[in-house]
Design an enzyme around this catalytic site. Sequence first.
Site: not given
Length: 378
Positions: A169, A197, A223, A249, A272, A299, A332
Amino acid sequence: MRGTRIRSVTPHVLMADLAEPFAYSQAWYRRRGAMLVEVVTEDGIVGWGEAFGPPELTAPICAWFAPLLVGQDAMAREALWQTMYNRLRDHGQRGLVIEAISALDIALWDIAGQALGLPVHRLMGGPIRTEVQAYATGFYRRERRDHLHYLTEEAEARLEEGFAILKLKTGWGLDEDIALTRDFRHAIGPNIGLLVDCNHAYDVPAAIAFGRAVADCDIGWFEEPVQPEDLDGYLEVKRGQPIPVAGGEASFTRWGFRDMITRRVADILQPDVAACGGISELKKIADMANAFGVRINPHVWGTGVALAASLHLLAVIPDNPPGLFPRPPLLELDRSPHPVRDALLAEPIGFAGGMVQVPQGPGLGISVDRAVLKRFAA
């Protein structure tokens, strides 16, 4: 086949405090929750679904839909999806309404599989694969200053569990993100897969600058580089730096993904199942993406219900492109703290050696522990 008229629709809002808060680029998490919906047929078949999004907001929408569903045939999934979507089409083409529909659609697929004695992926024509390689999501910001130290410790733990791909992240400021990404790559070594991401923390110039600065770090995808509404920005980032761009997502339904696909704004799409419209809609999105040669990696950030639904979809998403040496889609697997997720299923979904098994039982192939529903009831 057992009776499939719907008798009841019951949302469950679950919430738990976290022992240690964590953050992504947009907010801090001090609690984590889930909204599960329980759909029961007149013959007692129980289907479970899950919505991505704030549980306190998606639950009343599911309850609002209940009168439209009670008495209807749970096997008529497409008709019921259209009924729900059209009933709020003027007010909910994306966001919370679609997340609630997602949960209900997942539950209807669970019922259908149980009624027919088949796993969901068999109902969709699969399986193409019975296990899926997982990458580890986590590596969030904590209320400490030694960021690289605790991220490296977390990486070591994930590698010991069998993961070969990690997702870092970012979104803490451009200079800090560049330094952290380069240092993290050095810490985990050159042979571990690395994804990044930033949860749409950048504008276009910053995203391009980041991608160029870390281009030599062998990053599998970048991402959500910019805000999900900014499709032109996605195109600029994709053209302006060399790392493959991923996103989706925060996109909803086939209509939301239509422009992403036809304009080729991303290299990898990430719908997602608990947000985009459920199993029914994600399958349509995946088929549409496949026709345009766009990769799909869903996602996943929920409990075992969303995880199971995602695995059934991953079992039937085609290799893109097909061949003797395919690059199948990845799962994921969220490894950040989530007390509800960790306790919810009576039997956890199998994970070993970096691979997750697709459930083989009827429906979603999972069993929810009802004691956990009481324990975490909000």
